[in-house]
Design an enzyme around this catalytic site. Structure first.
Site, PDB file in Angstrom:
ATOM      1  N   ASP A  77     106.201   4.161  61.814  1.00 23.89           N
ATOM      2  CA  ASP A  77     106.147   3.442  60.542  1.00 23.89           C
ATOM      3  C   ASP A  77     104.688   3.099  60.259  1.00 23.89           C
ATOM      4  O   ASP A  77     104.014   2.488  61.099  1.00 23.89           O
ATOM      5  CB  ASP A  77     106.975   2.153  60.601  1.00 23.89           C
ATOM      6  CG  ASP A  77     108.471   2.421  60.527  1.00 23.89           C
ATOM      7  OD1 ASP A  77     108.866   3.604  60.488  1.00 23.89           O
ATOM      8  OD2 ASP A  77     109.248   1.445  60.514  1.00 23.89           O
ATOM      9  N   HIS A 128     109.309   4.908  53.400  1.00 22.31           N
ATOM     10  CA  HIS A 128     109.466   3.529  53.881  1.00 22.31           C
ATOM     11  C   HIS A 128     109.412   2.553  52.706  1.00 22.31           C
ATOM     12  O   HIS A 128     109.166   1.363  52.905  1.00 22.31           O
ATOM     13  CB  HIS A 128     108.357   3.224  54.890  1.00 22.31           C
ATOM     14  CG  HIS A 128     108.647   2.079  55.816  1.00 22.31           C
ATOM     15  ND1 HIS A 128     109.912   1.753  56.255  1.00 22.31           N
ATOM     16  CD2 HIS A 128     107.812   1.165  56.393  1.00 22.31           C
ATOM     17  CE1 HIS A 128     109.847   0.711  57.059  1.00 22.31           C
ATOM     18  NE2 HIS A 128     108.589   0.327  57.150  1.00 22.31           N
ATOM     19  N   HIS A 132     107.293  -1.952  50.259  1.00 24.28           N
ATOM     20  CA  HIS A 132     107.763  -2.631  51.471  1.00 24.28           C
ATOM     21  C   HIS A 132     108.498  -3.945  51.164  1.00 24.28           C
ATOM     22  O   HIS A 132     108.271  -4.970  51.814  1.00 24.28           O
ATOM     23  CB  HIS A 132     106.580  -2.908  52.411  1.00 24.28           C
ATOM     24  CG  HIS A 132     106.973  -2.999  53.858  1.00 24.28           C
ATOM     25  ND1 HIS A 132     107.197  -4.205  54.499  1.00 24.28           N
ATOM     26  CD2 HIS A 132     107.173  -2.053  54.801  1.00 24.28           C
ATOM     27  CE1 HIS A 132     107.508  -3.991  55.766  1.00 24.28           C
ATOM     28  NE2 HIS A 132     107.501  -2.680  55.978  1.00 24.28           N
ATOM     29  N   HIS A 226     104.655   1.871  65.749  1.00 23.60           N
ATOM     30  CA  HIS A 226     103.753   1.584  64.637  1.00 23.60           C
ATOM     31  C   HIS A 226     102.348   2.060  65.009  1.00 23.60           C
ATOM     32  O   HIS A 226     101.868   1.786  66.114  1.00 23.60           O
ATOM     33  CB  HIS A 226     103.739   0.087  64.322  1.00 23.60           C
ATOM     34  CG  HIS A 226     105.032  -0.420  63.765  1.00 23.60           C
ATOM     35  ND1 HIS A 226     106.116  -0.719  64.561  1.00 23.60           N
ATOM     36  CD2 HIS A 226     105.427  -0.658  62.484  1.00 23.60           C
ATOM     37  CE1 HIS A 226     107.122  -1.133  63.797  1.00 23.60           C
ATOM     38  NE2 HIS A 226     106.725  -1.104  62.537  1.00 23.60           N
TER      39      HIS A 226
END
Length: 266
Positions: A77, A128, A132, A226
């Site tokens: 991500d 994603h 966000h 991440h």
């Protein structure tokens, strides 16, 4: 490129067809869920529990692969760039491993060269969301806009037509999010291997990331990491090499979705 286009069209057709099979039945449709699971121990697959398993199954969302095959799936991500993605890409190239990078609109705009490199080197771009947000709190129109706005920018910057895999920010979702995503050709991909690694100010050393990955490793595992964490980049070479020594193969989400769809049909 044409192979990706054909495969993408097939994925959209599958997801959209499934979407019309599922009709919201009650107020549970809007219930907010926070993704979580019991972590793997000694190679036993992670377990999300009956309720979450049932919700994901109804909408063909995925969080792990087959428990009888030593295949794992590497996903990242990326909300913003912190200087470590290049190192991760270098390792993936050297080890001939393909990954999926779930990006935000900010990342597309601020790290376009890295995004283009991901695509050029055969990695998959996941959605994603553009900004966000908490997707479960959004009305349908804004929810769709988050995915479509990301895809539009991705196409403008890279030429990639659209994304097919989505991941809700912070793992917050509802049946409504899953159903609307399906209707618009998006398959939700969750994860079964993860650890605390998203704080850019908390760098714990490569051993921390390596130990967490090896401790949770299981057949069919979808790994979430991440790229803001230096310890993830530093642990990547040793982790990939050790996983291979243990007989694991790194698969792609395209493979996983194809296997999953065939299994559901049988």
């Amino acid at each position: 490129m044409w192979k990706h286009h054909i495969l993408g069209s097939m994925l959209v057709a599958i997801v959209v067809a499934l979407a019309f099979t599922f009709a919201p039945s009650n107020t549970a449709y809007a219930k907010t869920y926070n993704w979580g699971f019991t972590k793997s121990k000694e190679g036993k697959p992670a377990d999300a529990g009956h309720e979450l398993e049932a919700v994901l199954k109804e909408y063909d969302a995925i969080y792990k692969g087959r428990p009888d095959e030593k295949v794992i799936y590497l996903t990242f991500d990326n909300g913003f760039e912190n200087g470590h993605t290049e190192s991760i890409l270098n390792t993936l190239r050297e080890e001939n491993v393909k990954a999926t990078f779930f990006l935000t609109g900010h990342y597309l705009k601020s790290a376009t060269d890295l995004v283009k490199r991901m695509i050029d080197e055969g990695h998959t771009i996941g959605n994603h969301s553009y900004g966000h947000p908490n997707m479960a709190n959004l009305p349908e129109e804004k929810m769709i806009d988050e995915w479509k706005k990301f895809d539009k920018l991705l196409n403008e910057l890279t030429g990639v037509e659209r994304t097919y895999f989505v991941r809700p920010p912070e793992g917050v979702f509802s049946e409504k999010v899953l159903e609307i995503g399906n209707r618009h050709g998006y398959r939700h991909i969750f994860w079964s291997i993860a650890f605390v690694d998203w704080d850019k100010n908390s760098q714990k050393g490569w051993e921390y990331a390596y130990d967490e990955l090896m401790k949770q490793l299981h057949p069919g595992g979808i790994i979430l990491m991440h790229t803001v964490a230096k310890h993830n980049a530093d642990a990547m070479p040793k982790f990939i090499q050790e996983a291979k020594k243990q007989g694991y193969r790194f698969g792609t989400l395209d493979e996983l979705v194809t296997d999953f769809t065939l299994e559901r049909k049988n």
